[in-house]
Write an enzyme that holds these catalytic residues in place. Structure first.
Site, mmCIF file in Angstrom:
data_model
loop_
_atom_site.group_PDB
_atom_site.id
_atom_site.type_symbol
_atom_site.label_atom_id
_atom_site.label_comp_id
_atom_site.label_asym_id
_atom_site.label_seq_id
_atom_site.Cartn_x
_atom_site.Cartn_y
_atom_site.Cartn_z
ATOM 1 N N ASP A 96 77.969 166.984 26.011
ATOM 2 C CA ASP A 96 76.592 166.500 25.987
ATOM 3 C C ASP A 96 76.200 166.231 27.443
ATOM 4 O O ASP A 96 76.613 165.238 28.036
ATOM 5 C CB ASP A 96 76.543 165.223 25.130
ATOM 6 C CG ASP A 96 75.217 164.488 25.260
ATOM 7 O OD1 ASP A 96 74.370 164.907 26.082
ATOM 8 O OD2 ASP A 96 75.040 163.482 24.551
ATOM 9 N N LYS B 190 64.740 165.286 30.924
ATOM 10 C CA LYS B 190 65.506 164.376 31.796
ATOM 11 C C LYS B 190 65.820 165.050 33.125
ATOM 12 O O LYS B 190 66.606 164.549 33.920
ATOM 13 C CB LYS B 190 66.811 163.969 31.103
ATOM 14 C CG LYS B 190 66.589 163.123 29.842
ATOM 15 C CD LYS B 190 67.915 162.733 29.235
ATOM 16 C CE LYS B 190 67.803 162.252 27.813
ATOM 17 N NZ LYS B 190 67.321 160.875 27.680
ATOM 18 N N HIS C 160 76.180 158.644 22.962
ATOM 19 C CA HIS C 160 74.832 158.399 22.437
ATOM 20 C C HIS C 160 74.874 158.746 20.947
ATOM 21 O O HIS C 160 75.656 159.611 20.532
ATOM 22 C CB HIS C 160 73.899 159.352 23.201
ATOM 23 C CG HIS C 160 72.440 159.198 22.912
ATOM 24 N ND1 HIS C 160 71.839 159.688 21.778
ATOM 25 C CD2 HIS C 160 71.438 158.650 23.641
ATOM 26 C CE1 HIS C 160 70.546 159.439 21.820
ATOM 27 N NE2 HIS C 160 70.271 158.808 22.944
ATOM 28 N N CYS D 136 70.493 153.443 22.100
ATOM 29 C CA CYS D 136 71.005 154.505 21.194
ATOM 30 C C CYS D 136 72.516 154.625 21.291
ATOM 31 O O CYS D 136 73.072 155.741 21.263
ATOM 32 C CB CYS D 136 70.365 155.858 21.497
ATOM 33 S SG CYS D 136 68.623 155.913 21.188
ATOM 34 N N GLN E 127 72.857 163.432 30.424
ATOM 35 C CA GLN E 127 72.853 162.630 31.651
ATOM 36 C C GLN E 127 73.684 163.301 32.739
ATOM 37 O O GLN E 127 73.915 162.717 33.803
ATOM 38 C CB GLN E 127 73.410 161.224 31.390
ATOM 39 C CG GLN E 127 72.681 160.438 30.326
ATOM 40 C CD GLN E 127 71.236 160.120 30.704
ATOM 41 O OE1 GLN E 127 70.846 160.162 31.866
ATOM 42 N NE2 GLN E 127 70.431 159.805 29.708
#
Ligand code: PMP
Length: 407
Positions: free
Chosen positions: A201, A227, A124, A365, A204
């Site tokens: 990261d 999220k 991203h 993104c 997700q």
């Protein structure tokens, strides 16, 4: 335990609405943000209505109660990530702020001219741009781990890119476009052989994969609360204590200090050194309710249902003639990015919206992924455990109907 999707779903009243007259909402934009269960909304409202007091400083009962509640969420985050202590958990606005914090602060002491930072082609923008700017500031070099036709990282290339110059490796746990779950344990192990620090990261990842930062041995793990059923404006940075101790503050102001004179300032202990000003304690308390909520179902049960739904959806959608899927790894979270021959993704998104479906379209993104596939954009359906097989069936029918409009 068998998972009762209707019971789980009943905690999310937002899902039970018609978005246009006679169009029941089907919410398939969960990778952008998940919906919030009632307990999260209640926790936020209760604090706003009954408890609100600025934390860490007030002597009054409300401030004290808010402080205890906020710090209790730090303990929860420590537990869900299996961090070794609460000092390793810093609250931030989310993934983006967490990565910026690390890139500025660690970059200050750790990156010099000629050093190399590795990111992957699957990232991203939030996990590219901060590193790119750090490289520009320091005269370092950004290198990229490419992915193959299935959307999996090319690990042989990764290994060849590693050298004594590699100082930081920053990759996602799961891709927000292709859904690929990356072999982060392996990546972390290899990077450590060269003395590089690794940032994962987890935007997700945290809601869809097991996370155990001690077992992974990652140096940093970051995620966004919104999220993961929590409010927007919440998130966390996990960092190994001995690294966070050495890192200088990122943003400065009240609360992150120990003493201030006009000559000199000394800084607060971890994690407060990285939490200047009034934190978003109300929403963090909402995040705490979200984490309890997930716990009460067992994350693995939610993940298992999402996977079942994802596999069901893939079997169904593969029947559509002219559909092209982006990301075909066998190890994926419930993210389905696709294109349909002859239908522009914006038209697809707009028509789906008119039929009640919330999906994401465009570049997500992630310009480098779009460039890799040489497409202007994609359509993304991303699933959550409150989604149902009936919704997938309706989605399939809707895609067929839209396809018919373009022949
Ligand atoms: N990384 C990934 C993989 C993401 O999916 C996202 C959100 N789409 C981000 C980073 C940025 O998260 P946020 O906007 O919550 O800071």
């Amino acid at each position: 335990m068998s998972f009762d999707v209707q019971e789980f779903r009943s905690h999310f009243p937002i899902l039970d609405q018609q978005i246009y007259p006679k169009k029941d909402l089907v919410y398939f934009d969960n990778a952008a943000t998940t919906q919030k269960p009632c307990c999260v909304l209640d926790a936020v409202e209760r604090y706003m209505m009954k408890v609100n007091g600025n934390i860490h400083r007030g002597t009054h009962k409300m401030a004290a109660e808010a402080t205890v509640a906020y710090e209790a969420v730090r303990d929860q985050v420590t537990k869900i990530l299996n961090a070794s202590c609460r000092e390793e958990v810093v609250f931030t606005k989310g993934t983006t702020e967490s990565i910026n914090l690390v890139s500025y602060s660690l970059g200050e002491i750790w990156i010099n001219e000629g050093d190399e930072i590795l990111v992957s082609e699957l990232e991203h923008h939030a996990n590219i741009v901060p590193w790119q700017m750090l490289c520009q500031r320091k005269g370092a070099v950004l290198k990229v781990i490419p992915f193959n036709e299935k959307g999996e990282l090319k690990l042989d290339v990764f290994e060849n890119l590693l050298s004594d110059k590699t100082k930081i490796v920053a990759v996602n746990h799961a891709s927000n476009v292709l859904g690929t779950i990356n072999p982060i344990e392996y990546i972390i192990g290899k990077a450590h052989e060269y003395g590089a620090y690794v940032l994962i990261d987890g935007a997700q990842g945290v809601g869809h994969c097991e996370v155990d930062v001690q077992k992974l041995d990652c140096d940093f793990y970051v995620f966004s609360g919104h999220k993961y059923y929590g409010p927007t404006g919440t998130g966390a940075l996990y960092g190994k204590k001995e690294i966070l101790e050495r890192m200088p503050p990122f943003m400065t102001g009240g609360e992150m200090i120990e003493t201030v004179t006009f000559k000199e300032t000394t800084f607060n202990v971890l994690p407060y050194k990285f939490e200047p000003g009034t934190p978003n304690y109300t929403d963090v308390i909402g995040l705490g309710a979200a984490l309890n909520f997930v716990d009460s179902y067992g994350k693995s049960n939610l993940v298992a249902w999402e996977l079942e739904l994802f596999q069901y959806a893939m079997v169904k959608l593969k029947n559509i003639e002219g559909i092209r899927f982006f990301g075909t790894s066998d190890n994926k979270v419930g993210i389905i990015s696709f294109a349909i021959d002859g239908v522009h993704h914006f038209d697809l998104g707009t028509l789906l919206d008119q039929l009640g479906f919330a999906v994401r379209t465009g570049r997500l993104c992630a310009d480098p992924i779009m460039d890799h596939f040489d497409v202007q954009g994609v359509t993304r359906a991303s699933l959550a455990p409150y989604n149902t097989k009936e919704e997938v069936d309706r989605f399939y029918e809707a895609l067929l109907r839209i396809q018919q409009m373009f022949v």
